[in-house]
Design an enzyme around this catalytic site. Sequence first.
Site, PDB file in Angstrom:
ATOM      1  N   CYS A 236      51.561  38.818  20.961  1.00 57.74           N
ATOM      2  CA  CYS A 236      52.736  39.215  20.193  1.00 57.74           C
ATOM      3  C   CYS A 236      53.542  40.297  20.901  1.00 57.74           C
ATOM      4  CB  CYS A 236      52.304  39.691  18.814  1.00 57.74           C
ATOM      5  SG  CYS A 236      51.295  38.449  18.006  1.00 57.74           S
TER       6      CYS A 236
ATOM      7  N   TYR B 225      44.234  41.843  41.200  1.00 57.83           N
ATOM      8  CA  TYR B 225      44.884  42.462  40.036  1.00 57.83           C
ATOM      9  C   TYR B 225      45.112  41.435  38.925  1.00 57.83           C
ATOM     10  CZ  TYR B 225      45.354  45.992  43.600  1.00 57.83           C
ATOM     11  OH  TYR B 225      45.066  46.882  44.595  1.00 57.83           O
TER      12      TYR B 225
HETATM   13  C1  PLP Z   1      44.958  50.338  45.100  1.00 55.87           C
HETATM   14  C2  PLP Z   1      44.490  51.087  46.285  1.00 55.87           C
HETATM   15  C3  PLP Z   1      44.198  50.413  47.480  1.00 55.87           C
HETATM   16  C4  PLP Z   1      44.408  48.931  47.658  1.00 55.87           C
HETATM   17  O1  PLP Z   1      45.756  48.579  47.691  1.00 55.87           O
HETATM   18  P1  PLP Z   1      46.206  47.091  48.019  1.00 55.87           P
HETATM   19  O2  PLP Z   1      47.671  47.124  47.924  1.00 55.87           O
HETATM   20  O3  PLP Z   1      45.595  46.200  47.009  1.00 55.87           O
HETATM   21  O4  PLP Z   1      45.733  46.771  49.408  1.00 55.87           O
HETATM   22  C5  PLP Z   1      43.707  51.161  48.522  1.00 55.87           C
HETATM   23  N1  PLP Z   1      43.527  52.509  48.421  1.00 55.87           N
HETATM   24  C6  PLP Z   1      43.810  53.176  47.302  1.00 55.87           C
HETATM   25  C7  PLP Z   1      43.587  54.635  47.243  1.00 55.87           C
HETATM   26  C8  PLP Z   1      44.313  52.498  46.199  1.00 55.87           C
HETATM   27  O5  PLP Z   1      44.611  53.180  45.088  1.00 55.87           O
END
Ligand code: PLP
Length: 436
Positions: free
Chosen positions: A366, A394
């Site tokens: 919703c 993700y």
């Molecule tokens: C999210 C994150 C990643 C990974 O990022 P991607 O874009 O998925 O490669 C690496 N290091 C830190 C500190 C993050 O927060």
Amino acid sequence: MSFSPVSHTQDDALHIDAKKLAANLPYFDYVNDTLHIDGVDSHTLKQQYGTPLYVYARRAILDNFAAYTQAFASIDSQICYAVKTNSNLAVIKTLAQAGAGFDIVSKGELARVLQVTDGSKVVYSGVGKTPDDIEYALSADIHCFNVEAVSELDTIEAVAARLNKTARISLRINPDVDAKTHPYISTGMKDNKFGISHEQAIAAYLHAKQLPHLQITGIDCHIGSQLLDAQGFSDALDKLIELIDELKTHGITLQHIDLGGGLGVRYIDENPVSVNDFANLLLPRLQKLGLKLYLEPGRSLLANAGVLLTSVDVLKPTEFKNFAIVDASMSELIRPALYQSVMAIIPTKLDTTGDVQTWDIVGTVCESSDFLGKNRALPLAVGDTLAVTGAGAYGFSMACNYNSRPRPCEVMVDDGEHRLIRQREVLDDLWRGEIA
Ligand SMILES: *Cc1c(COP(=O)(O)O)cnc(C)c1O
């Protein structure tokens, strides 16, 4: 090389050539017009496990990982998979067996890693580590803390002193570079909450040097996610090298440099820099520097190794718009709602004779932001199965139970075989822990 599976038809509808798109996704292809994932028929998976269903191709994950280790083979390096991308234990185990370390941002993520391997290759990022988190990580003897605030140094020192341990630390620098990505996934500009500013960095290192239970080992940054070109990384590397040189004049020498994650992927027709080109741009400077390299990729390892399979439950044409209501929603896949991400949605059975219309592919939650894709030109019938590609990163890890929807199951496919790696939640799971 020009590549585009996309054309825009009348009313600006997005038409995706599913065959062409799949041809660019290793381990995904159409056999007899039916989508197969590393040799497994998507309809077999739907029959056996139901929908919505996340499916990951193990060999795609391993190939993506190997691309990094090979590209950086000429220097000492450690690739640390960012666990938040997809934190299923089977994914963590697959990567651990291939030699990956892990970038974690919470105690929970560390606990997941410890289910399948030890903490020796773990780097711990995150802006708000509590004494309890730090104690847990010190007991697991992680490789290092990526420290994001000066006060965190004192907190780590206090916990390490109490446990009579030495904590290895690296400072996460906010290099103030524009990664040119969606503002919600840009993390290395001066108005972001992440890291320690370039200006404060030297003072922070000098402070750390005086704390007896800290051992300074490195420097790190992570400037954002879904970065399509390598310029931001290159700029960040220059800024870190400046700091490393300045630290030397203060008698501080480092063992490693960590450039974070963030390399982008092709969801539809983006042209992200390849891992090889990324490596070749940075390697001359890294070789000269002589420090061990750490990287923290997430999306580029997982996104295109996974799909979300969903069934069309209701077709609802209106005077203004046609809605196709499917059994996945923003609760299972929030990227379109959260980041306005455009993800490819392709049929699992090609139908060249069906009546193509323009649909908004939506869930039953919703919220008007509950859509998986808008204005998609597709021939659709109730009962069809659709695949949202690029959903390995993700996807499930951001899923929630909003609207009291049990979370989907996850399946790993490997060279013609498939196995359940997470059970579909049942109704009882929805109120586990609640007290009426
Ligand atoms: C999210 C994150 C990643 C990974 O990022 P991607 O874009 O998925 O490669 C690496 N290091 C830190 C500190 C993050 O927060």
